[in-house]
Design an enzyme around this catalytic site. Sequence first.
Site, PDB file in Angstrom:
ATOM      1  N   SER A 238      19.697 -26.643  11.178  1.00 11.92           N
ATOM      2  CA  SER A 238      19.139 -27.833  10.539  1.00 11.92           C
ATOM      3  C   SER A 238      20.180 -28.934  10.659  1.00 11.92           C
ATOM      4  O   SER A 238      21.318 -28.759  10.228  1.00 11.92           O
ATOM      5  CB  SER A 238      18.820 -27.537   9.071  1.00 11.92           C
ATOM      6  OG  SER A 238      18.045 -28.562   8.504  1.00 11.92           O
TER       7      SER A 238
ATOM      8  N   GLU B 215      13.791 -21.001  11.873  1.00  7.48           N
ATOM      9  CA  GLU B 215      14.892 -21.960  11.828  1.00  7.48           C
ATOM     10  C   GLU B 215      16.235 -21.282  12.094  1.00  7.48           C
ATOM     11  O   GLU B 215      16.547 -20.245  11.515  1.00  7.48           O
ATOM     12  CB  GLU B 215      14.945 -22.621  10.454  1.00  7.48           C
ATOM     13  CG  GLU B 215      16.088 -23.629  10.309  1.00  7.48           C
ATOM     14  CD  GLU B 215      16.581 -23.764   8.880  1.00  7.48           C
ATOM     15  OE1 GLU B 215      17.793 -24.002   8.703  1.00  7.48           O
ATOM     16  OE2 GLU B 215      15.763 -23.612   7.948  1.00  7.48           O
TER      17      GLU B 215
ATOM     18  N   ARG C  49      17.985 -14.003   5.482  1.00  3.70           N
ATOM     19  CA  ARG C  49      18.328 -14.713   4.242  1.00  3.70           C
ATOM     20  C   ARG C  49      19.299 -13.876   3.429  1.00  3.70           C
ATOM     21  O   ARG C  49      18.900 -13.003   2.668  1.00  3.70           O
ATOM     22  CB  ARG C  49      17.051 -15.020   3.452  1.00  3.70           C
ATOM     23  CG  ARG C  49      17.206 -16.088   2.378  1.00  3.70           C
ATOM     24  CD  ARG C  49      15.859 -16.429   1.765  1.00  3.70           C
ATOM     25  NE  ARG C  49      14.950 -16.989   2.737  1.00  3.70           N
ATOM     26  CZ  ARG C  49      14.920 -18.266   3.107  1.00  3.70           C
ATOM     27  NH1 ARG C  49      15.762 -19.117   2.562  1.00  3.70           N
ATOM     28  NH2 ARG C  49      14.054 -18.699   4.003  1.00  3.70           N
TER      29      ARG C  49
ATOM     30  N   ARG D 277      25.484 -18.104  -0.717  1.00  3.41           N
ATOM     31  CA  ARG D 277      24.336 -18.742  -1.371  1.00  3.41           C
ATOM     32  C   ARG D 277      23.638 -17.746  -2.283  1.00  3.41           C
ATOM     33  O   ARG D 277      23.423 -16.598  -1.915  1.00  3.41           O
ATOM     34  CB  ARG D 277      23.345 -19.267  -0.331  1.00  3.41           C
ATOM     35  CG  ARG D 277      23.928 -20.378   0.532  1.00  3.41           C
ATOM     36  CD  ARG D 277      22.933 -20.957   1.490  1.00  3.41           C
ATOM     37  NE  ARG D 277      23.578 -21.942   2.358  1.00  3.41           N
ATOM     38  CZ  ARG D 277      22.970 -22.555   3.381  1.00  3.41           C
ATOM     39  NH1 ARG D 277      21.714 -22.281   3.656  1.00  3.41           N
ATOM     40  NH2 ARG D 277      23.637 -23.427   4.112  1.00  3.41           N
TER      41      ARG D 277
ATOM     42  N   ARG E 102      21.796 -15.486  12.160  1.00  2.00           N
ATOM     43  CA  ARG E 102      20.461 -15.721  12.715  1.00  2.00           C
ATOM     44  C   ARG E 102      20.488 -15.722  14.246  1.00  2.00           C
ATOM     45  O   ARG E 102      19.507 -15.339  14.889  1.00  2.00           O
ATOM     46  CB  ARG E 102      19.890 -17.028  12.177  1.00  2.00           C
ATOM     47  CG  ARG E 102      19.587 -16.961  10.696  1.00  2.00           C
ATOM     48  CD  ARG E 102      18.729 -18.099  10.200  1.00  2.00           C
ATOM     49  NE  ARG E 102      18.449 -17.954   8.777  1.00  2.00           N
ATOM     50  CZ  ARG E 102      17.508 -18.621   8.119  1.00  2.00           C
ATOM     51  NH1 ARG E 102      16.752 -19.489   8.773  1.00  2.00           N
ATOM     52  NH2 ARG E 102      17.296 -18.416   6.840  1.00  2.00           N
TER      53      ARG E 102
END
Length: 426
Positions: free
Chosen positions: A351, A348, A276, A261, A391
């Site tokens: 999701s 988070e 991130r 990403r 994560r």
Amino acid sequence: MHDIKYIRENPDAFDAALAKRGADAVAQDLLALDEQGRALKTELQNGQARRNEASKAIGKAKGQGDEETAQALMAEVAALKSKMPDLEEQERALSGRLQNALAILPNLPADDVPVGADEEDNVETGRWGEPRHFAFDPKEHSDIGPALGLDFETAAEMSGARFAFLRGPMAKLQRALGQFMLDQQTTVNGYEECAPPLLVRDEAVFGVGQLPKFAEDMFQTTDGRWLIPTAEVSLTNSVRGQILDEAQLPIRLTALTPCFRSEAGSAGRDTKGLIRQHQFEKVELVTIAHPDKSAEEHERMVGAAESILRALELPYRKMLLCAGDMGAAARKTFDLEVWLPGQDSYREISSISNCGEFQGRRMNARFRPEGEEKGTRFVHTLNGSGLAVGRTLVAIVENYQQADGSVTIPPVLIPYMGGIDKLEPM
């Protein structure tokens, strides 16, 4: 993608649903394009019908010796033939404009999705586990990790910011986590393991809703292919263009893959550590479902993601996202947020979204209801993280940290670590 027929029949409801996301009303603009296109299509059909009729009449007039009528009819046919290509081009252009306008719109939120603008308006629906009480001030993973093999400096030298070079015990922990998650999702939760492509074409990313609006969030290769931002792209597109039998549903797929990403627009957010990254690993869950069963499948998928956190004994909370915080393709989303003691907050880690028929329509993925020979319906698609490996590694390092800088290994992972039960500073 949206059904223009639904918008014709429910323009106010369509705009009201978009308004829940903070989007502008567009139904009237879409219907104006639709009406122009339908008018041109009707004109084309009428012109073709008249051309056929006139062509037949020419032979009849000539057979009766009526040359004047035959010439007039021939002139009319010639005029229609000359006019038709221009009308066809106008109709194609209008159709393209309408499809492009529909393609950039987000999905409509489900009725029970709360109204809200951002994460502050999300609704907590449950918690599991109690945060551990430390006899010392817990540190963030970015402070603990370097002594355990989490090397950001080497990664930055070769790749720039938002990359990590994992060494020794830290690399082993990442591998153990991915394998444990994959085993749990396949042997316990019933997902089929897949090894999909990491490079895909435009139509694949269009099918899940990444194109045309979110191209800047992805990396594109020199030959025009895209690096997948998540295995959702590859797994969901495995049914693109197909007509499935109802008996094949649900199709539950999972994959452990690297994800890529660009993190466009995230400057200044989570610049430290693994939260991130441009490149990370994730176990993805995808279900191709019957429309009548997708809500049930959504709850099942949430449970599959939760099972990983519970097995690792990581405290978390479950959040129902408000309309303004959901991804563009989602109809309804639950986030799982894991407790990070170093940050003193929930973050988070998964999701899980029900996209309804939004992606099925974009991919033209359908199924034939049992007992029907001709009728088809669009499939519903769901996707979620089961879980994001990096994560989860962060959560383990922070929740299982010791005062001496070591990190104990959750019992369920010890077999995957070759019997190692603690990470010691190198």
